[in-house]
Structure formats: structure tokens, C-alpha cells
Design a protein around this motif. Structure first.
Motif, short mmCIF file in Angstrom:
data_model
loop_
_atom_site.label_atom_id
_atom_site.label_comp_id
_atom_site.label_asym_id
_atom_site.label_seq_id
_atom_site.Cartn_x
_atom_site.Cartn_y
_atom_site.Cartn_z
N VAL A 249 0.84 -1.19 0.00
CA VAL A 249 0.00 0.00 0.00
C VAL A 249 0.88 1.24 0.00
O VAL A 249 1.85 1.34 0.76
CB VAL A 249 -0.93 0.00 1.23
N HIS A 250 0.53 2.17 -0.87
CA HIS A 250 1.31 3.40 -1.00
C HIS A 250 0.36 4.58 -1.05
O HIS A 250 -0.61 4.58 -1.81
CB HIS A 250 2.15 3.34 -2.30
N GLN A 251 0.62 5.58 -0.21
CA GLN A 251 -0.19 6.80 -0.21
C GLN A 251 0.54 7.87 -1.00
O GLN A 251 1.68 8.20 -0.71
CB GLN A 251 -0.46 7.29 1.21
N THR A 252 -0.14 8.41 -2.00
CA THR A 252 0.48 9.40 -2.88
C THR A 252 0.50 10.77 -2.21
O THR A 252 -0.13 11.00 -1.17
CB THR A 252 -0.28 9.49 -4.21
N VAL A 253 1.22 11.68 -2.86
CA VAL A 253 1.31 13.05 -2.34
C VAL A 253 -0.07 13.69 -2.29
O VAL A 253 -0.39 14.47 -1.39
CB VAL A 253 2.27 13.88 -3.22
N GLY A 254 -0.92 13.36 -3.25
CA GLY A 254 -2.26 13.94 -3.28
C GLY A 254 -3.23 13.29 -2.33
O GLY A 254 -4.40 13.68 -2.29
N GLY A 255 -2.77 12.32 -1.55
CA GLY A 255 -3.62 11.70 -0.55
C GLY A 255 -4.36 10.46 -1.03
O GLY A 255 -5.12 9.85 -0.26
N ARG A 256 -4.17 10.05 -2.27
CA ARG A 256 -4.85 8.86 -2.77
C ARG A 256 -4.10 7.60 -2.35
O ARG A 256 -2.88 7.62 -2.18
CB ARG A 256 -5.01 8.91 -4.29
N ARG A 257 -4.84 6.50 -2.22
CA ARG A 257 -4.28 5.23 -1.76
C ARG A 257 -4.08 4.31 -2.96
O ARG A 257 -5.04 3.98 -3.67
CB ARG A 257 -5.21 4.58 -0.74
N HIS A 258 -2.84 3.91 -3.17
CA HIS A 258 -2.51 3.00 -4.27
C HIS A 258 -2.03 1.67 -3.70
O HIS A 258 -1.33 1.64 -2.68
CB HIS A 258 -1.43 3.59 -5.17
N VAL A 272 13.78 -20.10 -10.91
CA VAL A 272 14.00 -18.66 -10.97
C VAL A 272 12.64 -17.95 -11.02
O VAL A 272 11.76 -18.33 -11.79
CB VAL A 272 14.84 -18.28 -12.21
N ALA A 273 12.51 -16.93 -10.19
CA ALA A 273 11.25 -16.19 -10.12
C ALA A 273 11.28 -14.95 -10.99
O ALA A 273 12.30 -14.26 -11.09
CB ALA A 273 10.95 -15.80 -8.67
N GLU A 274 10.16 -14.67 -11.61
CA GLU A 274 9.97 -13.43 -12.37
C GLU A 274 8.82 -12.68 -11.73
O GLU A 274 7.73 -13.22 -11.56
CB GLU A 274 9.66 -13.75 -13.83
N ARG A 275 9.05 -11.41 -11.39
CA ARG A 275 8.04 -10.64 -10.68
C ARG A 275 7.46 -9.56 -11.58
O ARG A 275 8.18 -8.78 -12.20
CB ARG A 275 8.64 -10.01 -9.42
N LEU A 276 6.14 -9.53 -11.64
CA LEU A 276 5.40 -8.55 -12.44
C LEU A 276 4.43 -7.82 -11.52
O LEU A 276 4.03 -8.34 -10.47
CB LEU A 276 4.63 -9.25 -13.56
N TYR A 277 4.02 -6.61 -11.93
CA TYR A 277 3.14 -5.85 -11.04
C TYR A 277 2.15 -5.00 -11.82
O TYR A 277 2.28 -4.76 -13.03
CB TYR A 277 3.97 -4.94 -10.13
N CYS A 278 1.14 -4.55 -11.08
CA CYS A 278 0.15 -3.61 -11.57
C CYS A 278 -0.28 -2.76 -10.38
O CYS A 278 -0.35 -3.24 -9.25
CB CYS A 278 -1.05 -4.35 -12.17
N THR A 279 -0.56 -1.48 -10.62
CA THR A 279 -0.95 -0.57 -9.55
C THR A 279 -2.43 -0.25 -9.63
O THR A 279 -2.95 0.08 -10.70
CB THR A 279 -0.14 0.74 -9.62
N VAL A 280 -3.11 -0.35 -8.49
CA VAL A 280 -4.56 -0.13 -8.43
C VAL A 280 -4.86 0.95 -7.40
O VAL A 280 -4.33 0.92 -6.28
CB VAL A 280 -5.30 -1.43 -8.04
N ASP A 281 -5.68 1.91 -7.79
CA ASP A 281 -6.14 2.95 -6.88
C ASP A 281 -7.34 2.44 -6.11
O ASP A 281 -8.35 2.06 -6.70
CB ASP A 281 -6.50 4.21 -7.67
N VAL A 282 -7.25 2.42 -4.78
CA VAL A 282 -8.34 1.90 -3.94
C VAL A 282 -8.88 2.97 -3.00
O VAL A 282 -9.51 2.66 -1.99
CB VAL A 282 -7.85 0.68 -3.12
#
Length: 313
Positions: A249-258, A272-282
Motif C-alpha cells: 500500500v502506497h499513499q500518494t502526495v495527493g492523498g490517494r491510496r494505491h 528462478v522467479a519473475e516478478r510482475l506488477y500492476c498498480t490499483v487505486d483503492v
């Protein structure tokens, strides 16, 4: 699949509102503003199935009389029969106990937020006997429901603002249509994609720990039903398996929760592991994908590089 689960936290109950203070004792505007923002709503984005119960013997007997009065064939599934009775008898529809199941276990008591939920609720009731029928519950948690009204179950109520209904086949068809350009460009067999998507959906969504209430679970559930990236990544890696899911969980400068949803695909041959990601605004009740420059495709996931700095020594 031994996937790690996103973070969990207890579901807070809504704090009952205090009676209005006399005009002479009204707080100053600054204090009133702080009071309004001190209690935030708890949102739910859960994947499961609906179950209908009779809250009392009297309601069950009234239902049986209304069912007999319809004089319809009794060979239909229970859910279809109940739906037919409730559609014609609104007084019963308002009093039935609607329970949301996650992996077969009671999780929430559903309170429709308004009359606009009627059609979606009836559709969920009609499909409640089908194992391949799923619902996505979007709403806000409330207090605990009265146990006698739900067969002795002490459940958190959810004010349902939306209820998506779909069969697994319908979901796969929609997923395949949205991913069709990528499937063709990357020469991924449609039948292979179908099989991978079905198995991954079952493995990832049907876990009793995922109640769709924490920010991590809400983000993951949103991706499972609204974004084909996870399934494309799995279909492109036939020699890999999904070994873990992590959320940050990451809180942006504008106060939104990602929420950064990170998936670890491990090569079965090499480990061997491969890591992938996607960011969602909640931040709000309805999540959405956050676009980043690192994204390789609007339908895909981006490679994840952990840039955290740790002190040594």
C-alpha cells in the motif's frame, strides 16, 4: 498454489452517530470538520456467491403459501423458484436473509442500498444453486447483523451498492474478447488461455482469507474480474507457476491510496522467479488501474524491480 495472501485487518464497525447537540453547544467549524473525517468508510470488493435464507418460521410459511399460489412447475432449481416468488411478492423480498458466501463460508449479510439493486439481487438469487455462478459484491460495511435474522450467524452487514453476476463461462468469454488483440499478436492459443484463466481464477479468488475488505484484497479482486493482465502473464509462461501474490500500500502526495499488486511466477525447471506488477487505486469504493510509463501494455503487467534501500552494518 501456495500464494501469499495480502495483508489483513479486522473489519471495523460503523460508529453510531451521537444525537445532535443543542445550538448553543455546537462545535466550531474546524472541530466539526475534524469530527467528520475521523471515521472513514470501510469498503468491500468481494468475490463469492449468494445464499438466501428464511429469517423466521413465519416468513418461511408465507413464502410456501405464495409459492403454491403461483402454481408453477416444481422441477426447477431452488434459486429459480425463490426468485420467481420474490419478484411477484415484494413484501417477502424485503424480509429475506441474503448472505454472501466466500469459498462456501458465510462472510457478510447483504443489505441492498436501494431499489436499484432489485434486478441484480434477483439475478444472484436465481443463480445461487450453480457452482460456476459468481457475484462481485461492491459496498460499504456496517454493524453486525442481528443473529436471529440470519439463522444464528453473527455477520457484518454490507450496504450493497453494486452486485455483478456472471457465470465462469461468461467471464472467460469477456476476458478473451478484451485480450484478443494480445492473444493474436503474441500467438497465444485461445483454448490454452481459456484453461489457464479458469484455473487461476479458481485458485486465486476462492480462499476464505480473502474477504475483499482490506485494500490489498480489494485491489487483487478488482484485477481478477476487470483486468486480463494476470491471466495473460500466466498464459505466456506455460513452464511457470504463480508462486506468490504480494500487495504494497502506497499513499500518494495527493492523498490517494494505491496498492501495488506483485505476482511472482517461478520457472518449474530452474526455480528462478519473475516478478510482475500492476498498480490499483483503492481510495474510493470502486478501484481502478493506475497507468504508469513502465507499463508495457494497457492489458499487461510491468516487470517489478524492488528499489527499497536497506541499511547494512
Amino acid at each position: 498454489m501456495n500464494a501469499m495472501q495480502p495483508e489483513t485487518s479486522p473489519l471495523p464497525a460503523n460508529v453510531p452517530g451521537a444525537p445532535p447537540a443543542p445550538a448553543s453547544a455546537a462545535p466550531c467549524p474546524d472541530c466539526a470538520g475534524k469530527a467528520r473525517t475521523s471515521v472513514s468508510e470501510q469498503y468491500v470488493y468481494a468475490i463469492g456467491q449468494l445464499e438466501v435464507r428464511f429469517p423466521s418460521l413465519g416468513i418461511e410459511r408465507e413464502y410456501q403459501q405464495r409459492e403454491c399460489a403461483l402454481r408453477e412447475p416444481g422441477a426447477r432449481a431452488r434459486g429459480a423458484r425463490i426468485c420467481s416468488v420474490l419478484e411477484r411478492n415484494p413484501h417477502l423480498a424485503m424480509r429475506m436473509s441474503y448472505i454472501f458466501l466466500i469459498d462456501g463460508m458465510p462472510a457478510y449479510a447483504i443489505n441492498p442500498a436501494g431499489g436499484f439493486m432489485k434486478d441484480a439481487l434477483f439475478e444472484a438469487v436465481a443463480g445461487c444453486d450453480e457452482q460456476a455462478h459468481f457475484c462481485v459484491l461492491v459496498g460499504r460495511t456496517g454493524t453486525f447483523a442481528a443473529a436471529p435474522a440470519h439463522g444464528g450467524l453473527l455477520l457484518t452487514t454490507v450496504s450493497a451498492d453494486q452486485l455483478y453476476n456472471f457465470s465462469l463461462s461468461e467471464w472467460v468469454e469477456g476476458l478473451t474478447r478484451s485480450a484478443q488483440p494480445v492473444l493474436e499478436s503474441r500467438k497465444i492459443d485461445a483454448a490454452h488461455f481459456d484453461a489457464v484463466a479458469r484455473n487461476l481464477f479458481r485458485d486465486t479468488s476462492r480462499t476464505p482469507e480473502n474477504l475483499g475488505a482490506t485494500e490489498g484484497h480489494r485491489a487483487l479482486n478488482y484485477l481478477l474480474v476487470q483486468h486480463p493482465g494476470i491471466f495473460l502473464a500466466a498464459a505466456e509462461r506455460p513452464g511457470h507457476h504463480l508462486a506468490g501474490v504480494e500487495t504494497r500500500v502506497h499513499q500518494t502526495v495527493g492523498g490517494r491510496r494505491h496498492v501495488i499488486v506483485i505476482l511472482a511466477f517461478v520457472d518449474r525447471a530452474t526455480g528462478v522467479a519473475e516478478r510482475l506488477y500492476c498498480t490499483v487505486d483503492v481510495t474510493e469504493e470502486w478501484p481502478f488501474v493506475v497507468g504508469t510509463e513502465a507499463s508495457t501494455s494497457a492489458l499487461g503487467l510491468a516487470p517489478f524491480v524492488d528499489s527499497a534501500m536497506y541499511a547494512v552494518g
